[in-house]
Design a protein around this motif. Structure first.
Motif, short mmCIF file in Angstrom:
data_model
loop_
_atom_site.label_atom_id
_atom_site.label_comp_id
_atom_site.label_asym_id
_atom_site.label_seq_id
_atom_site.Cartn_x
_atom_site.Cartn_y
_atom_site.Cartn_z
N PRO A 1 0.77 -1.24 0.00
CA PRO A 1 0.00 0.00 0.00
C PRO A 1 0.81 1.29 0.00
O PRO A 1 0.24 2.35 -0.02
N SER A 2 2.12 1.22 0.04
CA SER A 2 2.88 2.43 0.28
C SER A 2 4.15 2.45 -0.54
O SER A 2 4.68 1.41 -0.92
N GLU A 3 4.68 3.64 -0.77
CA GLU A 3 5.98 3.75 -1.45
C GLU A 3 7.11 3.27 -0.56
O GLU A 3 8.24 3.15 -1.00
N ARG A 4 6.83 3.00 0.70
CA ARG A 4 7.85 2.51 1.63
C ARG A 4 8.14 1.02 1.42
O ARG A 4 9.07 0.49 2.03
N TRP A 5 7.35 0.34 0.61
CA TRP A 5 7.55 -1.09 0.39
C TRP A 5 8.14 -1.32 -0.99
O TRP A 5 7.65 -0.81 -1.98
N LEU A 6 9.19 -2.11 -1.03
CA LEU A 6 9.87 -2.46 -2.28
C LEU A 6 9.69 -3.96 -2.51
O LEU A 6 10.15 -4.77 -1.71
N THR A 7 9.01 -4.32 -3.58
CA THR A 7 8.81 -5.73 -3.91
C THR A 7 10.07 -6.28 -4.56
O THR A 7 10.63 -5.67 -5.47
N ILE A 8 10.52 -7.42 -4.06
CA ILE A 8 11.74 -8.04 -4.57
C ILE A 8 11.35 -9.12 -5.57
O ILE A 8 10.65 -10.07 -5.22
N PRO A 9 11.78 -8.98 -6.83
CA PRO A 9 11.40 -9.99 -7.83
C PRO A 9 12.00 -11.35 -7.51
O PRO A 9 13.02 -11.44 -6.82
N GLU A 10 11.35 -12.39 -8.01
CA GLU A 10 11.83 -13.74 -7.72
C GLU A 10 13.21 -13.99 -8.32
O GLU A 10 14.06 -14.62 -7.70
N PHE A 11 13.44 -13.48 -9.53
CA PHE A 11 14.73 -13.68 -10.20
C PHE A 11 15.27 -12.33 -10.69
O PHE A 11 15.20 -12.02 -11.87
N PRO A 12 15.81 -11.53 -9.77
CA PRO A 12 16.32 -10.21 -10.19
C PRO A 12 17.56 -10.36 -11.08
O PRO A 12 18.35 -11.28 -10.90
N PRO A 13 17.71 -9.48 -12.05
CA PRO A 13 18.88 -9.55 -12.94
C PRO A 13 20.16 -9.16 -12.20
O PRO A 13 20.09 -8.53 -11.13
#
Length: 196
Positions: free
Chosen positions: A8-20
């Protein structure tokens, strides 16, 4: 069960499953600039945590994100998963099942009641011990049930990593608010009437 999470907020960063390759450095730089946190120490701490969290085991059926606060003490990682509920849906059975989930993850714990909204209810608990607050043992766990999820009844399990419980507890409401944006993959978060 696959999960979709919409923080819900800009304070949260979603981490992709397979980041480059190099994703951590670039993401730390962009997030630091966006939040106005220009100190090299802050950026380095964010980059270090992003790398560390990616080394954690990650079942495919969970969402992983990072909370980006204003200082090093308010950086922590969160895993969110869905666990099928096998209780009969009554209030007493729901409470018992949620408390058992907490104990199964944290061990002996004093559950604290939590009701972030009329349609979401459950408990949270904090762990004790040497490894608590690292990437090997969550420091805080939140277990919530959301009324009206468009599938079988599930509990939303939120595990907080990489921060001591004392650093996380003041942000328990922000952590619990993640449940509003959680749904099984392929379905939008649902609203409902609530729990008794």
């Amino acid at each position: 069960m696959q999960i979709a999470a919409y923080p819900p907020s800009e304070r949260w960063l979603t981490i992709p499953e397979f980041p480059p390759p190099g994703w951590e450095r670039e993401r730390a730089r962009r997030q630091s600039l966006r939040l106005g946190l220009h100190t090299p120490d802050r950026r380095a701490e964010l980059e270090r945590l992003l790398r560390e969290v990616q080394r954690m085991d990650r079942p495919t059926a969970l969402a992983r994100m990072l909370y980006l606060g204003d200082d090093a003490q308010s950086l922590f990682a969160v895993d969110i998963g869905l666990v099928i509920a096998h209780d009969d849906g009554t209030k007493a059975a729901r409470h018992w099942a949620q408390q058992q989930l907490l104990k199964g993850i944290l061990g002996p714990v004093q559950p604290v009641r939590l009701r972030p909204s009329p349609d979401i209810a459950g408990f949270w608990g904090r762990a004790d011990g040497e490894a608590v607050g690292t990437i090997s043992h969550p420091g805080v766990v939140v277990v919530l049930r959301k009324a009206g999820l468009p599938t079988v009844a599930v509990d939303i399990v939120i595990k907080v990593w990489a921060a001591r419980p004392a650093e996380v507890v003041p942000r328990i409401d922000e952590i619990a608010s993640l449940a509003r944006g959680v749904a099984p993959a392929g379905r939008a978060p649902a609203s409902s009437h609530g729990f008794s």
